[in-house]
Design a protein around this motif. Structure first.
Motif, PDB file in Angstrom:
ATOM      1  N   HIS A 100       0.872  -1.184   0.000  1.00  0.00           N
ATOM      2  CA  HIS A 100       0.000   0.000   0.000  1.00  0.00           C
ATOM      3  C   HIS A 100       0.905   1.227   0.000  1.00  0.00           C
ATOM      4  CE1 HIS A 100      -3.085   2.883   1.424  1.00  0.00           C
ATOM      5  NE2 HIS A 100      -3.945   2.023   0.925  1.00  0.00           N
ATOM      6  N   LYS A 118      -0.619 -11.054  19.328  1.00  0.00           N
ATOM      7  CA  LYS A 118      -1.741 -11.764  18.698  1.00  0.00           C
ATOM      8  C   LYS A 118      -1.397 -13.244  18.533  1.00  0.00           C
ATOM      9  CE  LYS A 118      -3.115  -9.813  14.998  1.00  0.00           C
ATOM     10  NZ  LYS A 118      -3.475  -9.354  13.657  1.00  0.00           N
ATOM     11  N   LYS A 130       6.269  -8.820  10.275  1.00  0.00           N
ATOM     12  CA  LYS A 130       5.399  -8.177   9.281  1.00  0.00           C
ATOM     13  C   LYS A 130       6.293  -7.602   8.195  1.00  0.00           C
ATOM     14  CE  LYS A 130       0.981  -7.210   8.610  1.00  0.00           C
ATOM     15  NZ  LYS A 130      -0.236  -7.886   9.054  1.00  0.00           N
ATOM     16  N   ASP A 170      -1.902  -9.517   3.441  1.00  0.00           N
ATOM     17  CA  ASP A 170      -2.469  -8.428   4.256  1.00  0.00           C
ATOM     18  C   ASP A 170      -3.073  -7.452   3.242  1.00  0.00           C
ATOM     19  OD1 ASP A 170      -2.511  -7.288   7.172  1.00  0.00           O
ATOM     20  OD2 ASP A 170      -1.855  -5.576   5.987  1.00  0.00           O
ATOM     21  N   ILE A 171      -3.218  -6.190   3.592  1.00  0.00           N
ATOM     22  CA  ILE A 171      -3.794  -5.223   2.657  1.00  0.00           C
ATOM     23  C   ILE A 171      -2.994  -5.251   1.340  1.00  0.00           C
ATOM     24  CG2 ILE A 171      -4.103  -2.751   2.197  1.00  0.00           C
ATOM     25  CD1 ILE A 171      -4.825  -2.363   5.114  1.00  0.00           C
ATOM     26  N   SER A 242     -13.957  -3.342   2.450  1.00  0.00           N
ATOM     27  CA  SER A 242     -14.688  -4.223   1.535  1.00  0.00           C
ATOM     28  C   SER A 242     -13.724  -5.241   0.960  1.00  0.00           C
ATOM     29  CB  SER A 242     -15.343  -3.412   0.411  1.00  0.00           C
ATOM     30  OG  SER A 242     -14.409  -2.496  -0.148  1.00  0.00           O
ATOM     31  N   ASP A 265     -14.687   1.678   1.302  1.00  0.00           N
ATOM     32  CA  ASP A 265     -13.279   1.618   0.905  1.00  0.00           C
ATOM     33  C   ASP A 265     -12.681   2.986   1.190  1.00  0.00           C
ATOM     34  OD1 ASP A 265     -13.976   3.233  -1.271  1.00  0.00           O
ATOM     35  OD2 ASP A 265     -14.021   1.554  -2.687  1.00  0.00           O
ATOM     36  N   LYS A 288     -14.256  -6.645  -5.880  1.00  0.00           N
ATOM     37  CA  LYS A 288     -12.933  -6.304  -5.341  1.00  0.00           C
ATOM     38  C   LYS A 288     -11.833  -7.233  -5.869  1.00  0.00           C
ATOM     39  CE  LYS A 288     -12.641  -3.260  -2.649  1.00  0.00           C
ATOM     40  NZ  LYS A 288     -12.628  -1.803  -2.864  1.00  0.00           N
ATOM     41  N   ARG A 294     -14.587  -0.232  -7.389  1.00  0.00           N
ATOM     42  CA  ARG A 294     -14.749   0.573  -6.179  1.00  0.00           C
ATOM     43  C   ARG A 294     -16.120   0.300  -5.554  1.00  0.00           C
ATOM     44  NH1 ARG A 294     -10.465   1.149  -4.501  1.00  0.00           N
ATOM     45  NH2 ARG A 294     -11.087   2.910  -3.201  1.00  0.00           N
ATOM     46  N   CYS A 324     -12.996  -3.013   9.734  1.00  0.00           N
ATOM     47  CA  CYS A 324     -12.224  -4.060   9.045  1.00  0.00           C
ATOM     48  C   CYS A 324     -11.404  -3.499   7.884  1.00  0.00           C
ATOM     49  CB  CYS A 324     -13.171  -5.128   8.499  1.00  0.00           C
ATOM     50  SG  CYS A 324     -14.074  -6.030   9.757  1.00  0.00           S
ATOM     51  N   GLY A 349     -11.796  -6.117  13.219  1.00  0.00           N
ATOM     52  CA  GLY A 349     -11.272  -7.040  12.214  1.00  0.00           C
ATOM     53  C   GLY A 349      -9.933  -6.558  11.692  1.00  0.00           C
ATOM     54  N   ALA A 350      -9.749  -5.251  11.631  1.00  0.00           N
ATOM     55  CA  ALA A 350      -8.473  -4.673  11.172  1.00  0.00           C
ATOM     56  C   ALA A 350      -7.499  -4.591  12.355  1.00  0.00           C
ATOM     57  CB  ALA A 350      -8.708  -3.288  10.588  1.00  0.00           C
ATOM     58  N   ASN A 351      -6.252  -4.217  12.048  1.00  0.00           N
ATOM     59  CA  ASN A 351      -5.254  -4.017  13.094  1.00  0.00           C
ATOM     60  C   ASN A 351      -5.264  -2.564  13.546  1.00  0.00           C
ATOM     61  OD1 ASN A 351      -3.910  -6.591  13.438  1.00  0.00           O
ATOM     62  ND2 ASN A 351      -3.263  -6.366  11.307  1.00  0.00           N
ATOM     63  N   ASN A 376      -9.017 -10.427  15.563  1.00  0.00           N
ATOM     64  CA  ASN A 376      -8.704 -10.822  14.179  1.00  0.00           C
ATOM     65  C   ASN A 376      -7.639 -11.921  14.102  1.00  0.00           C
ATOM     66  OD1 ASN A 376      -6.077  -9.662  14.061  1.00  0.00           O
ATOM     67  ND2 ASN A 376      -6.899  -7.673  13.445  1.00  0.00           N
TER      68      ASN A 376
HETATM   69  P1  NDP Z   1      -7.724  -5.904   1.702  1.00  0.00           P
HETATM   70  O1  NDP Z   1      -6.635  -5.323   0.901  1.00  0.00           O
HETATM   71  O2  NDP Z   1      -8.393  -7.136   1.228  1.00  0.00           O
HETATM   72  O3  NDP Z   1      -8.840  -4.828   1.987  1.00  0.00           O
HETATM   73  C1  NDP Z   1      -8.554  -3.630   2.641  1.00  0.00           C
HETATM   74  C2  NDP Z   1      -9.796  -2.783   2.684  1.00  0.00           C
HETATM   75  O4  NDP Z   1      -9.559  -1.651   3.511  1.00  0.00           O
HETATM   76  C3  NDP Z   1     -10.206  -2.250   1.330  1.00  0.00           C
HETATM   77  O5  NDP Z   1     -11.595  -2.088   1.300  1.00  0.00           O
HETATM   78  C4  NDP Z   1      -9.486  -0.903   1.297  1.00  0.00           C
HETATM   79  O6  NDP Z   1     -10.069   0.038   0.429  1.00  0.00           O
HETATM   80  C5  NDP Z   1      -9.640  -0.467   2.720  1.00  0.00           C
HETATM   81  N1  NDP Z   1      -8.542   0.464   3.074  1.00  0.00           N
HETATM   82  C6  NDP Z   1      -7.215   0.236   2.950  1.00  0.00           C
HETATM   83  N2  NDP Z   1      -6.516   1.311   3.323  1.00  0.00           N
HETATM   84  C7  NDP Z   1      -7.428   2.225   3.673  1.00  0.00           C
HETATM   85  C8  NDP Z   1      -7.337   3.546   4.148  1.00  0.00           C
HETATM   86  N3  NDP Z   1      -6.136   4.141   4.324  1.00  0.00           N
HETATM   87  N4  NDP Z   1      -8.505   4.200   4.446  1.00  0.00           N
HETATM   88  C9  NDP Z   1      -9.706   3.584   4.282  1.00  0.00           C
HETATM   89  N5  NDP Z   1      -9.846   2.342   3.812  1.00  0.00           N
HETATM   90  C10 NDP Z   1      -8.727   1.676   3.523  1.00  0.00           C
HETATM   91  O7  NDP Z   1      -7.080  -6.138   3.172  1.00  0.00           O
HETATM   92  P2  NDP Z   1      -7.573  -7.102   4.326  1.00  0.00           P
HETATM   93  O8  NDP Z   1      -9.050  -7.183   4.331  1.00  0.00           O
HETATM   94  O9  NDP Z   1      -6.779  -8.329   4.265  1.00  0.00           O
HETATM   95  O10 NDP Z   1      -7.060  -6.296   5.629  1.00  0.00           O
HETATM   96  C11 NDP Z   1      -7.895  -5.336   6.296  1.00  0.00           C
HETATM   97  C12 NDP Z   1      -7.359  -5.142   7.718  1.00  0.00           C
HETATM   98  O11 NDP Z   1      -7.360  -6.408   8.412  1.00  0.00           O
HETATM   99  C13 NDP Z   1      -5.926  -4.628   7.823  1.00  0.00           C
HETATM  100  O12 NDP Z   1      -5.808  -3.830   8.988  1.00  0.00           O
HETATM  101  C14 NDP Z   1      -5.125  -5.915   8.028  1.00  0.00           C
HETATM  102  O13 NDP Z   1      -3.878  -5.667   8.654  1.00  0.00           O
HETATM  103  C15 NDP Z   1      -6.066  -6.677   8.936  1.00  0.00           C
HETATM  104  N6  NDP Z   1      -5.866  -8.113   9.001  1.00  0.00           N
HETATM  105  C16 NDP Z   1      -5.926  -8.881   7.862  1.00  0.00           C
HETATM  106  C17 NDP Z   1      -5.767 -10.247   7.957  1.00  0.00           C
HETATM  107  C18 NDP Z   1      -5.966 -11.141   6.787  1.00  0.00           C
HETATM  108  O14 NDP Z   1      -6.032 -12.364   7.005  1.00  0.00           O
HETATM  109  N7  NDP Z   1      -6.111 -10.645   5.585  1.00  0.00           N
HETATM  110  C19 NDP Z   1      -5.408 -10.895   9.244  1.00  0.00           C
HETATM  111  C20 NDP Z   1      -5.482 -10.006  10.382  1.00  0.00           C
HETATM  112  C21 NDP Z   1      -5.654  -8.670  10.235  1.00  0.00           C
HETATM  113  P3  NDP Z   1      -9.307   0.480  -0.914  1.00  0.00           P
HETATM  114  O15 NDP Z   1      -9.673  -0.556  -1.921  1.00  0.00           O
HETATM  115  O16 NDP Z   1      -9.847   1.829  -1.213  1.00  0.00           O
HETATM  116  O17 NDP Z   1      -7.830   0.512  -0.597  1.00  0.00           O
END
Ligand code: NDP
Length: 451
Positions: A100, A118, A130, A170-171, A242, A265, A288, A294, A324, A349-351, A376
């Protein structure tokens, strides 16, 4: 009694700030843990004598490297990559890779620090790490993403291994990116090992890894509600993000009878007062993961819903909330709004999606609040199970893995309750998670002496 140089909390936090300039997220994560740990360790001389808190707030190592790749127009592009190996006291380093544009060394240090506690909470033998890059996969072709992933792995492969450090997604890093990175690792080393998790099912991946984080965060939410004699039936849920975590949390909440009314998002959120069905959630997954579109497009597909540009969903009245998306997406004012609107429970759900002020708002209101490092952990737990399956060269059945995920989330909930009970029926899950995670890692560090 021999005591640490930093006997008071403020002094300790000031020291962390001084040693980590320009890394506010890392300082925030350390401060949150230290606030809870300080009382717990006050009378435990060994932790002070061995400077455990000071040592645990210093990563084992931070690897930083250049990642060059060529875009489709033939331009040479340069990004920075990192792997933070935070602590391997209880097992090989384990933690995701994030792509990212906002990624910095400080972001990854905070995530690796959180990951350490965790992973300890899961009860599985995994240390904390990480990695990531400031590469932005959005708008890039598949070939560009492939070339970037291969170049990233050209350096990373020296530092990882099935018994050393096992990255995951991750993201910005999903099945596609894991496939490209695993392919390059295999090519460079001529080894087929469980060096990455979140792999495709055809090449060593585990069933339910994709769903595990969102499902696990929902199970944790349900466990908290059960302590009040409640469940998710008929509850209105507000979810941010999302991506992987958000869509699977939405899916499990819906399966358990809840009504999910938002997803988002980084550009805004959609509000669907009718609630999301499995069909709508499948549509979002397709949007997605395949079309890479979007969330604003949701309103064209599902009339009756509305899109709110540049806004977060926290003002929508709800019973439960699951942030999340990303770190610091739910601020103090948002937390106050949620509480005022009657939100009873929040499961991260997010960190670190909630900032420190927001965490204090939830704690003061004594609502059910699960920090990400507990809620999470289902994702990394199933990654741990993927490692076990890879080592044993077997694949467990879906029912077995679903049962293990529920067992692990129940275990984490029980560990949080053990250290978080505050009397009057209130459990401080943040404190419980921090103390339980810290204790396991700290006791292992004590066993090793000064290393
Ligand atoms: P994805 O890349 O699949 O999805 C991330 C989502 O968050 C997208 O909808 C994205 O929107 C949005 N997002 C990202 N950055 C921002 C921002 N700066 N402001 C607003 N929205 C944002 O990632 P994950 O779903 O895998 O991860 C989401 C969270 O969960 C993170 O904090 C991650 O560290 C945590 N996590 C994930 C795990 C996993 O198994 N995947 C395990 C444990 C924790 P856009 O498309 O616009 O970027």
């Amino acid at each position: 009694m021999a005591v640490s140089d930093h006997v008071d909390l403020n002094g300790f936090v000031e020291g962390v700030k001084k040693r980590n300039p320009g890394q506010p997220e890392f300082v925030q994560a350390v401060q949150e843990v230290a606030e809870d740990i300080f009382d717990f360790i006050q009378d435990k001389e060994a932790y002070h004598r061995e400077q455990i808190l000071r040592r645990i707030a210093e990563p084992d190592r931070v690897i930083s490297f250049r990642v060059c790749w060529e875009d489709d127009a033939g331009n040479i592009r340069v990004q920075r990559g990192w792997r933070v190996q935070n602590n391997n006291s209880i097992g090989p380093y384990k933690g995701g890779i994030r792509f990212h544009p906002s990624v910095t060394e400080g972001t990854l240090k905070f995530l690796a620090f959180e990951q350490t506690f965790k992973n300890a909470l899961t009860g599985l033998p995994m240390g904390g790490g990480k990695g990531g890059s400031n590469f932005n996969p959005k708008g890039k072709s598949d070939r560009e993403v492939m070339r970037f992933c291969q170049s990233f792995m050209n350096e990373l492969y020296r530092h990882i291994g099935a018994d050393i450090d096992v990255p995951a997604g991750d993201i910005g890093v999903g099945a596609r990116e894991i496939g490209y990175m695993f392919g390059q690792y295999k090519r460079l080393t001529n080894e087929f090992t469980g060096v990455l998790t979140g792999k495709g099912l055809e090449y060593g991946g585990s069933l339910i890894r994709t769903e595990a984080t969102g499902y696990g965060a929902t199970y944790f939410l349900l466990n908290m509600l059960k302590t009040k004699g409640e469940d998710l039936q008929g509850k209105v849920a507000v979810i941010s993000g999302s991506g992987n975590v958000a869509t699977h949390a939405a899916e499990k909440v819906t399966m358990l009878g809840g009504k999910v009314v938002t997803l988002s998002d980084s550009d805004g959120f959609v509000h669907d007062p009718a609630g999301m069905t499995q069909e709508k959630i499948n549509w979002v997954k397709q949007l997605k993961n395949v079309r890479r579109g979007r969330i604003s497009e949701y309103v064209d597909a599902f009339p009756g819903s509305s899109y709110h540009a540049d806004k977060t969903p926290w003002g929508v009245p709800c019973d439960v909330a699951l942030p999340c998306a990303t770190q610091n997406e739910l601020l103090g004012a948002d937390a106050r709004l949620l509480v005022a609107n009657g939100c009873k429970a929040v499961s991260e759900g997010a960190n670190m999606p909630t900032d420190l002020e927001g965490v204090h708002v939830f704690k003061d209101a004594r609502i059910l609040f699960a920090p990400g490092k507990a809620a999470n952990a289902g994702g990394v737990a199933v990654s741990g199970l993927e490692m076990s399956q890879n080592s044993a060269r077997i694949s467990w059945k879906e029912e077995e893995l679903q049962r293990l995920l529920i067992d692990i989330m129940d275990g984490i909930h029980a560990r949080c309750m053990e250290y978080g009970q505050q009397g009057g029926g209130y459990c401080d899950y943040v404190k419980g998670a921090n103390i339980a995670g810290f204790k396991k890692v700290a006791d292992a560090m004590l066993a090793y002496g000064v290393v």
